[in-house]
Design a protein around this motif. Structure first.
Motif, PDB file in Angstrom:
ATOM      1  N   THR A   1      -5.467  12.151  -8.127  1.00  0.00           N
ATOM      2  CA  THR A   1      -5.696  11.708  -6.754  1.00  0.00           C
ATOM      3  C   THR A   1      -6.936  10.832  -6.657  1.00  0.00           C
ATOM      4  O   THR A   1      -6.929   9.802  -5.971  1.00  0.00           O
ATOM      5  N   LEU A   2      -8.006  11.220  -7.345  1.00  0.00           N
ATOM      6  CA  LEU A   2      -9.223  10.410  -7.330  1.00  0.00           C
ATOM      7  C   LEU A   2      -8.978   9.026  -7.926  1.00  0.00           C
ATOM      8  O   LEU A   2      -9.434   8.007  -7.388  1.00  0.00           O
ATOM      9  N   PHE A   3      -8.243   9.000  -9.042  1.00  0.00           N
ATOM     10  CA  PHE A   3      -7.922   7.717  -9.672  1.00  0.00           C
ATOM     11  C   PHE A   3      -7.045   6.868  -8.749  1.00  0.00           C
ATOM     12  O   PHE A   3      -7.255   5.658  -8.606  1.00  0.00           O
TER      13      PHE A   3
ATOM     14  N   LEU B   1       0.829  -1.201   0.000  1.00  0.00           N
ATOM     15  CA  LEU B   1       0.000   0.000   0.000  1.00  0.00           C
ATOM     16  C   LEU B   1       0.868   1.256   0.000  1.00  0.00           C
ATOM     17  O   LEU B   1       0.588   2.217  -0.736  1.00  0.00           O
ATOM     18  N   LEU B   2       1.933   1.234   0.808  1.00  0.00           N
ATOM     19  CA  LEU B   2       2.847   2.377   0.833  1.00  0.00           C
ATOM     20  C   LEU B   2       3.512   2.578  -0.527  1.00  0.00           C
ATOM     21  O   LEU B   2       3.639   3.715  -1.014  1.00  0.00           O
ATOM     22  N   ALA B   3       3.927   1.485  -1.166  1.00  0.00           N
ATOM     23  CA  ALA B   3       4.566   1.559  -2.478  1.00  0.00           C
ATOM     24  C   ALA B   3       3.601   2.139  -3.516  1.00  0.00           C
ATOM     25  O   ALA B   3       4.021   2.892  -4.407  1.00  0.00           O
ATOM     26  N   ALA B   4       2.318   1.805  -3.393  1.00  0.00           N
ATOM     27  CA  ALA B   4       1.318   2.344  -4.324  1.00  0.00           C
ATOM     28  C   ALA B   4       1.167   3.851  -4.137  1.00  0.00           C
ATOM     29  O   ALA B   4       1.117   4.608  -5.113  1.00  0.00           O
ATOM     30  N   TYR B   5       1.115   4.304  -2.879  1.00  0.00           N
ATOM     31  CA  TYR B   5       1.019   5.744  -2.607  1.00  0.00           C
ATOM     32  C   TYR B   5       2.234   6.480  -3.166  1.00  0.00           C
ATOM     33  O   TYR B   5       2.101   7.537  -3.798  1.00  0.00           O
TER      34      TYR B   5
ATOM     35  N   PHE C   1      -7.899   3.205  -7.139  1.00  0.00           N
ATOM     36  CA  PHE C   1      -7.029   2.063  -7.399  1.00  0.00           C
ATOM     37  C   PHE C   1      -6.533   1.447  -6.092  1.00  0.00           C
ATOM     38  O   PHE C   1      -6.532   0.218  -5.929  1.00  0.00           O
ATOM     39  N   ILE C   2      -6.125   2.292  -5.142  1.00  0.00           N
ATOM     40  CA  ILE C   2      -5.615   1.788  -3.863  1.00  0.00           C
ATOM     41  C   ILE C   2      -6.736   1.131  -3.057  1.00  0.00           C
ATOM     42  O   ILE C   2      -6.508   0.145  -2.347  1.00  0.00           O
TER      43      ILE C   2
ATOM     44  N   GLU D   1       2.424  28.720 -20.591  1.00  0.00           N
ATOM     45  CA  GLU D   1       3.125  29.997 -20.665  1.00  0.00           C
ATOM     46  C   GLU D   1       2.908  30.869 -19.427  1.00  0.00           C
ATOM     47  O   GLU D   1       3.836  31.486 -18.931  1.00  0.00           O
ATOM     48  N   SER D   2       1.708  30.927 -18.918  1.00  0.00           N
ATOM     49  CA  SER D   2       1.425  31.802 -17.780  1.00  0.00           C
ATOM     50  C   SER D   2       1.324  30.996 -16.491  1.00  0.00           C
ATOM     51  O   SER D   2       1.019  29.799 -16.497  1.00  0.00           O
ATOM     52  N   TRP D   3       1.560  31.678 -15.355  1.00  0.00           N
ATOM     53  CA  TRP D   3       1.458  31.027 -14.060  1.00  0.00           C
ATOM     54  C   TRP D   3       0.018  30.585 -13.771  1.00  0.00           C
ATOM     55  O   TRP D   3      -0.205  29.558 -13.142  1.00  0.00           O
ATOM     56  N   GLY D   4      -0.940  31.373 -14.213  1.00  0.00           N
ATOM     57  CA  GLY D   4      -2.332  31.006 -14.011  1.00  0.00           C
ATOM     58  C   GLY D   4      -2.676  29.708 -14.709  1.00  0.00           C
ATOM     59  O   GLY D   4      -3.367  28.842 -14.152  1.00  0.00           O
ATOM     60  N   GLU D   5      -2.186  29.560 -15.922  1.00  0.00           N
ATOM     61  CA  GLU D   5      -2.423  28.323 -16.676  1.00  0.00           C
ATOM     62  C   GLU D   5      -1.731  27.141 -16.025  1.00  0.00           C
ATOM     63  O   GLU D   5      -2.281  26.029 -15.952  1.00  0.00           O
ATOM     64  N   ILE D   6      -0.531  27.378 -15.545  1.00  0.00           N
ATOM     65  CA  ILE D   6       0.222  26.313 -14.876  1.00  0.00           C
ATOM     66  C   ILE D   6      -0.511  25.836 -13.626  1.00  0.00           C
ATOM     67  O   ILE D   6      -0.667  24.632 -13.393  1.00  0.00           O
ATOM     68  N   LEU D   7      -0.983  26.803 -12.818  1.00  0.00           N
ATOM     69  CA  LEU D   7      -1.690  26.448 -11.593  1.00  0.00           C
ATOM     70  C   LEU D   7      -3.000  25.723 -11.886  1.00  0.00           C
ATOM     71  O   LEU D   7      -3.375  24.775 -11.179  1.00  0.00           O
ATOM     72  N   PHE D   8      -3.700  26.156 -12.927  1.00  0.00           N
ATOM     73  CA  PHE D   8      -4.964  25.515 -13.296  1.00  0.00           C
ATOM     74  C   PHE D   8      -4.740  24.057 -13.678  1.00  0.00           C
ATOM     75  O   PHE D   8      -5.439  23.158 -13.177  1.00  0.00           O
ATOM     76  N   TYR D   9      -3.780  23.811 -14.558  1.00  0.00           N
ATOM     77  CA  TYR D   9      -3.516  22.441 -15.002  1.00  0.00           C
ATOM     78  C   TYR D   9      -2.951  21.588 -13.867  1.00  0.00           C
ATOM     79  O   TYR D   9      -3.262  20.389 -13.759  1.00  0.00           O
ATOM     80  N   ALA D  10      -2.131  22.206 -13.026  1.00  0.00           N
ATOM     81  CA  ALA D  10      -1.565  21.461 -11.890  1.00  0.00           C
ATOM     82  C   ALA D  10      -2.673  21.023 -10.939  1.00  0.00           C
ATOM     83  O   ALA D  10      -2.696  19.875 -10.473  1.00  0.00           O
ATOM     84  N   LEU D  11      -3.607  21.941 -10.651  1.00  0.00           N
ATOM     85  CA  LEU D  11      -4.712  21.610  -9.755  1.00  0.00           C
ATOM     86  C   LEU D  11      -5.637  20.568 -10.371  1.00  0.00           C
ATOM     87  O   LEU D  11      -6.062  19.619  -9.698  1.00  0.00           O
ATOM     88  N   ALA D  12      -5.936  20.722 -11.664  1.00  0.00           N
ATOM     89  CA  ALA D  12      -6.809  19.769 -12.343  1.00  0.00           C
ATOM     90  C   ALA D  12      -6.181  18.374 -12.372  1.00  0.00           C
ATOM     91  O   ALA D  12      -6.848  17.371 -12.085  1.00  0.00           O
ATOM     92  N   LEU D  13      -4.906  18.314 -12.701  1.00  0.00           N
ATOM     93  CA  LEU D  13      -4.206  17.026 -12.726  1.00  0.00           C
ATOM     94  C   LEU D  13      -4.153  16.399 -11.342  1.00  0.00           C
ATOM     95  O   LEU D  13      -4.338  15.178 -11.185  1.00  0.00           O
ATOM     96  N   ALA D  14      -3.908  17.229 -10.341  1.00  0.00           N
ATOM     97  CA  ALA D  14      -3.821  16.718  -8.971  1.00  0.00           C
ATOM     98  C   ALA D  14      -5.141  16.104  -8.527  1.00  0.00           C
ATOM     99  O   ALA D  14      -5.170  15.021  -7.921  1.00  0.00           O
ATOM    100  N   ILE D  15      -6.250  16.778  -8.838  1.00  0.00           N
ATOM    101  CA  ILE D  15      -7.564  16.270  -8.431  1.00  0.00           C
ATOM    102  C   ILE D  15      -7.901  14.969  -9.157  1.00  0.00           C
ATOM    103  O   ILE D  15      -8.287  13.967  -8.538  1.00  0.00           O
ATOM    104  N   ILE D  16      -7.754  14.971 -10.467  1.00  0.00           N
ATOM    105  CA  ILE D  16      -8.085  13.781 -11.262  1.00  0.00           C
ATOM    106  C   ILE D  16      -7.187  12.604 -10.883  1.00  0.00           C
ATOM    107  O   ILE D  16      -7.651  11.474 -10.680  1.00  0.00           O
TER     108      ILE D  16
END
Length: 205
Positions: A165-167, A125-129, A171-172, A148-163
């Motif tokens: 994390t849910l996946f 379980l730890l290895a999966a995390y 799985f875990i 290119e912009s910090w706003g775009e970077i933060l948006f994609y970073a947050l979106a990727l993190a949420i999606i």
């Protein structure tokens, strides 16, 4: 309920059922415990082979950063080395259980198997995390390079993190269910054998 459970039930309270000797019941518990540990060992080997097969069949994406390549190699080496260590421990305990003639040593080996199994599950379980965490960090960094912009970077970073994390949590959760059902069933039977051996030892004293 299997044959051993029936014998233990009748041994505990059915006066009409033909009594078996204490040594015979101990031998049955010995064989049953050995069989359970053998299955745990086999399942661990199959899981090890499955992960190796998946790693070899799934094409790995080319890493843009050398540090990610190094991290992936280090992670895989550590993961497989520790899994192999657990497999070796289960094998050693299986041999010890098969060769011992002492009820006390058999009980000690059963406790060692339970402890090793719980550690094995926790490590997986730890290895999966860790794997999901590293993959998320790598994905966010690589995606950030294309923005290119910090706003775009933060948006994609947050979106990727949420999606991501849910996946990862889904799985875990499936992995936890797998371990709970399969290993939980085997360890429950092993615990019953341990409790019965304890009772026989107390009755003998």
């Amino acid at each position: 309920m299997d044959g051993l459970d029936l014998l233990k039930q009748h041994w505990n309270g059915d006066n009409n059922f033909p009594k078996i000797e204490r040594n015979e019941l101990q031998a049955m518990l010995h064989r049953s415990s050995s069989s359970i540990v053998k299955w745990i060992f086999i399942i661990c080997c199959l899981e090890f082979a499955l992960w190796l097969a998946i790693s070899s069949m799934v094409p790995s994406e080319k890493q843009h950063f050398l540090v990610f390549q190094i991290i992936d190699v280090v992670y895989n080496v550590i993961f497989y080395a520790i899994i192999f260590y657990f497999i070796f421990q289960f094998y050693s305990l299986l041999v010890r259980i098969k060769t011992t003639n002492s009820t006390k040593k058999l009980m000690e080996s059963i406790l060692a198997v339970r402890k090793n199994a719980h550690r094995y599950i926790q490590f997986n379980l730890l290895a999966a995390y860790v794997a999901f965490g590293l993959a998320l960090i790598q994905l966010i960094i690589e995606e950030s390079l294309n923005r290119e912009s910090w706003g775009e970077i933060l948006f994609y970073a947050l979106a990727l993190a949420i999606i991501f994390t849910l996946f990862a949590l889904l799985f875990i959760k499936i992995i936890k269910l797998y371990f709970r059902v399969l290993y939980g069933f085997l360890l429950k039977k092993l615990n019953k054998n341990y409790d019965e051996l304890t009772r026989l030892e107390e009755d003998a004293n």
